[in-house]
Design a protein around this motif. Sequence first.
Motif, PDB file in Angstrom:
ATOM      1  N   TYR A  33       0.826  -1.213   0.000  1.00 38.62           N
ATOM      2  CA  TYR A  33       0.000   0.000   0.000  1.00 38.62           C
ATOM      3  C   TYR A  33       0.857   1.258   0.000  1.00 38.62           C
ATOM      4  O   TYR A  33       0.555   2.226  -0.693  1.00 38.62           O
ATOM      5  CB  TYR A  33      -0.922  -0.023   1.219  1.00 38.62           C
ATOM      6  CG  TYR A  33      -1.873   1.144   1.326  1.00 38.62           C
ATOM      7  CD1 TYR A  33      -3.003   1.212   0.526  1.00 38.62           C
ATOM      8  CD2 TYR A  33      -1.647   2.162   2.241  1.00 38.62           C
ATOM      9  CE1 TYR A  33      -3.889   2.270   0.632  1.00 38.62           C
ATOM     10  CE2 TYR A  33      -2.521   3.224   2.357  1.00 38.62           C
ATOM     11  CZ  TYR A  33      -3.648   3.277   1.551  1.00 38.62           C
ATOM     12  OH  TYR A  33      -4.513   4.340   1.665  1.00 38.62           O
ATOM     13  N   TYR A  34       1.938   1.269   0.767  1.00 40.99           N
ATOM     14  CA  TYR A  34       2.795   2.448   0.874  1.00 40.99           C
ATOM     15  C   TYR A  34       4.000   2.415  -0.062  1.00 40.99           C
ATOM     16  O   TYR A  34       4.807   3.335  -0.042  1.00 40.99           O
ATOM     17  CB  TYR A  34       3.286   2.615   2.317  1.00 40.99           C
ATOM     18  CG  TYR A  34       2.180   3.066   3.251  1.00 40.99           C
ATOM     19  CD1 TYR A  34       1.656   4.350   3.172  1.00 40.99           C
ATOM     20  CD2 TYR A  34       1.664   2.202   4.202  1.00 40.99           C
ATOM     21  CE1 TYR A  34       0.645   4.763   4.018  1.00 40.99           C
ATOM     22  CE2 TYR A  34       0.648   2.613   5.063  1.00 40.99           C
ATOM     23  CZ  TYR A  34       0.142   3.895   4.958  1.00 40.99           C
ATOM     24  OH  TYR A  34      -0.862   4.305   5.794  1.00 40.99           O
ATOM     25  N   ASP A  35       4.141   1.391  -0.871  1.00 38.35           N
ATOM     26  CA  ASP A  35       5.275   1.284  -1.785  1.00 38.35           C
ATOM     27  C   ASP A  35       5.255   2.458  -2.761  1.00 38.35           C
ATOM     28  O   ASP A  35       4.260   2.676  -3.461  1.00 38.35           O
ATOM     29  CB  ASP A  35       5.223  -0.038  -2.538  1.00 38.35           C
ATOM     30  CG  ASP A  35       6.408  -0.221  -3.459  1.00 38.35           C
ATOM     31  OD1 ASP A  35       7.523   0.185  -3.075  1.00 38.35           O
ATOM     32  OD2 ASP A  35       6.220  -0.768  -4.557  1.00 38.35           O
ATOM     33  N   PRO A  36       6.329   3.251  -2.820  1.00 43.03           N
ATOM     34  CA  PRO A  36       6.355   4.422  -3.708  1.00 43.03           C
ATOM     35  C   PRO A  36       6.062   4.091  -5.176  1.00 43.03           C
ATOM     36  O   PRO A  36       5.385   4.859  -5.856  1.00 43.03           O
ATOM     37  CB  PRO A  36       7.765   4.980  -3.530  1.00 43.03           C
ATOM     38  CG  PRO A  36       8.154   4.560  -2.151  1.00 43.03           C
ATOM     39  CD  PRO A  36       7.528   3.191  -1.977  1.00 43.03           C
ATOM     40  N   ALA A  37       6.522   2.968  -5.663  1.00 46.78           N
ATOM     41  CA  ALA A  37       6.269   2.604  -7.063  1.00 46.78           C
ATOM     42  C   ALA A  37       4.778   2.359  -7.289  1.00 46.78           C
ATOM     43  O   ALA A  37       4.226   2.757  -8.324  1.00 46.78           O
ATOM     44  CB  ALA A  37       7.080   1.379  -7.448  1.00 46.78           C
ATOM     45  N   THR A  38       4.121   1.730  -6.343  1.00 47.91           N
ATOM     46  CA  THR A  38       2.683   1.485  -6.443  1.00 47.91           C
ATOM     47  C   THR A  38       1.921   2.799  -6.441  1.00 47.91           C
ATOM     48  O   THR A  38       1.013   3.006  -7.255  1.00 47.91           O
ATOM     49  CB  THR A  38       2.209   0.597  -5.274  1.00 47.91           C
ATOM     50  OG1 THR A  38       2.927  -0.629  -5.302  1.00 47.91           O
ATOM     51  CG2 THR A  38       0.730   0.336  -5.343  1.00 47.91           C
ATOM     52  N   VAL A  39       2.297   3.692  -5.543  1.00 40.99           N
ATOM     53  CA  VAL A  39       1.610   4.986  -5.448  1.00 40.99           C
ATOM     54  C   VAL A  39       1.828   5.797  -6.716  1.00 40.99           C
ATOM     55  O   VAL A  39       0.892   6.415  -7.238  1.00 40.99           O
ATOM     56  CB  VAL A  39       2.075   5.765  -4.197  1.00 40.99           C
ATOM     57  CG1 VAL A  39       1.426   7.135  -4.147  1.00 40.99           C
ATOM     58  CG2 VAL A  39       1.761   4.991  -2.927  1.00 40.99           C
ATOM     59  N   ARG A  40       3.037   5.773  -7.256  1.00 40.77           N
ATOM     60  CA  ARG A  40       3.304   6.519  -8.495  1.00 40.77           C
ATOM     61  C   ARG A  40       2.459   5.993  -9.651  1.00 40.77           C
ATOM     62  O   ARG A  40       1.954   6.772 -10.456  1.00 40.77           O
ATOM     63  CB  ARG A  40       4.786   6.465  -8.833  1.00 40.77           C
ATOM     64  CG  ARG A  40       5.629   7.327  -7.930  1.00 40.77           C
ATOM     65  CD  ARG A  40       7.092   7.318  -8.358  1.00 40.77           C
ATOM     66  NE  ARG A  40       7.895   8.048  -7.404  1.00 40.77           N
ATOM     67  CZ  ARG A  40       8.796   7.502  -6.605  1.00 40.77           C
ATOM     68  NH1 ARG A  40       9.036   6.211  -6.660  1.00 40.77           N
ATOM     69  NH2 ARG A  40       9.477   8.244  -5.764  1.00 40.77           N
TER      70      ARG A  40
END
Length: 87
Positions: A33-40
């Motif tokens: 959920y907090y993974d930067p790649a996922t958020v991007r």
Amino acid sequence: MGLVSEVLLLPFAPVRGSAWVIGQVLDEAERIYYDPATVRSELARLEELLETGEIDEEEFGRREDELLDRLETGLHGGVGTGDGTAR
């Protein structure tokens, strides 16, 4: 724990094991959920929705703020790896 404690708690072993598994699943879900790649990637998808007119500026702003908060947490909290995978 001592032998007596282990014997007395033996009937609860499945519950303890299940609680451990649930904890592991929750930890992994939080890392993703907090993974930067996922958020991007979610930010990119959100921008696509705005460009195609599927959402309006107000909805875009609200959801973008939520994603940026998650990104900040992921970058400063160190929960994600930043490469699209969780560890």
